[in-house]
Design a protein around this motif. Structure first.
Motif, PDB file in Angstrom:
ATOM      1  N   ASN A  13      27.349  15.786  17.385  1.00 43.11           N
ATOM      2  CA  ASN A  13      26.853  15.551  16.030  1.00 43.11           C
ATOM      3  C   ASN A  13      27.762  14.513  15.387  1.00 43.11           C
ATOM      4  O   ASN A  13      28.860  14.818  14.957  1.00 43.11           O
ATOM      5  N   ASP A  24      25.246  19.345   9.736  1.00 42.87           N
ATOM      6  CA  ASP A  24      24.116  19.955  10.451  1.00 42.87           C
ATOM      7  C   ASP A  24      22.782  19.552   9.826  1.00 42.87           C
ATOM      8  O   ASP A  24      21.816  19.241  10.532  1.00 42.87           O
ATOM      9  N   LEU A  27      22.021  15.871  10.638  1.00 48.38           N
ATOM     10  CA  LEU A  27      21.563  15.720  12.015  1.00 48.38           C
ATOM     11  C   LEU A  27      20.103  16.165  12.150  1.00 48.38           C
ATOM     12  O   LEU A  27      19.289  15.476  12.772  1.00 48.38           O
ATOM     13  N   LYS A  31      16.861  13.897  13.244  1.00 48.62           N
ATOM     14  CA  LYS A  31      15.990  14.205  14.385  1.00 48.62           C
ATOM     15  C   LYS A  31      14.521  14.282  13.974  1.00 48.62           C
ATOM     16  O   LYS A  31      13.644  13.748  14.657  1.00 48.62           O
TER      17      LYS A  31
END
Length: 89
Positions: A13, A24, A27, A31
């Motif tokens: 990450n 988090d 990321l 995506k």
């Protein structure tokens, strides 16, 4: 004089590697955003058409297509993805 290169293995990450607090979430948004862009490019949709599908101004479509996901939270990106592929649950 030759300098020795120092490498550090990634955590997987990049946002966490940079020490960002919301790594988090960043990321995940990245995506989802990339998946959306791939579908849109595959369908060869124009920004005007995308604007109508997502219900957002064309300027925001432009940001999205340029990989600028900052203004969209994870939930909003998931809504966009669902509009493109209703079978996603």
């Amino acid at each position: 004089m030759t300098q020795k290169l120092i490498f550090e293995e990634s955590s997987g990450n990049v946002f966490a590697d940079l020490g960002l607090a919301d790594a988090d979430e960043l990321l995940m948004r990245g995506k989802i955003g990339i998946k959306i862009i791939r579908i849109l490019k595959q369908r060869n949709l124009k920004q005007r058409e995308i604007s109508q599908i997502f219900g957002i101004p064309q300027l925001e479509v432009s940001d999205l297509m340029n990989g600028n996901f900052q203004q969209f939270n994870e939930g909003k990106l998931l809504i966009f993805l669902k509009r493109l592929d209703p079978e996603i649950t």
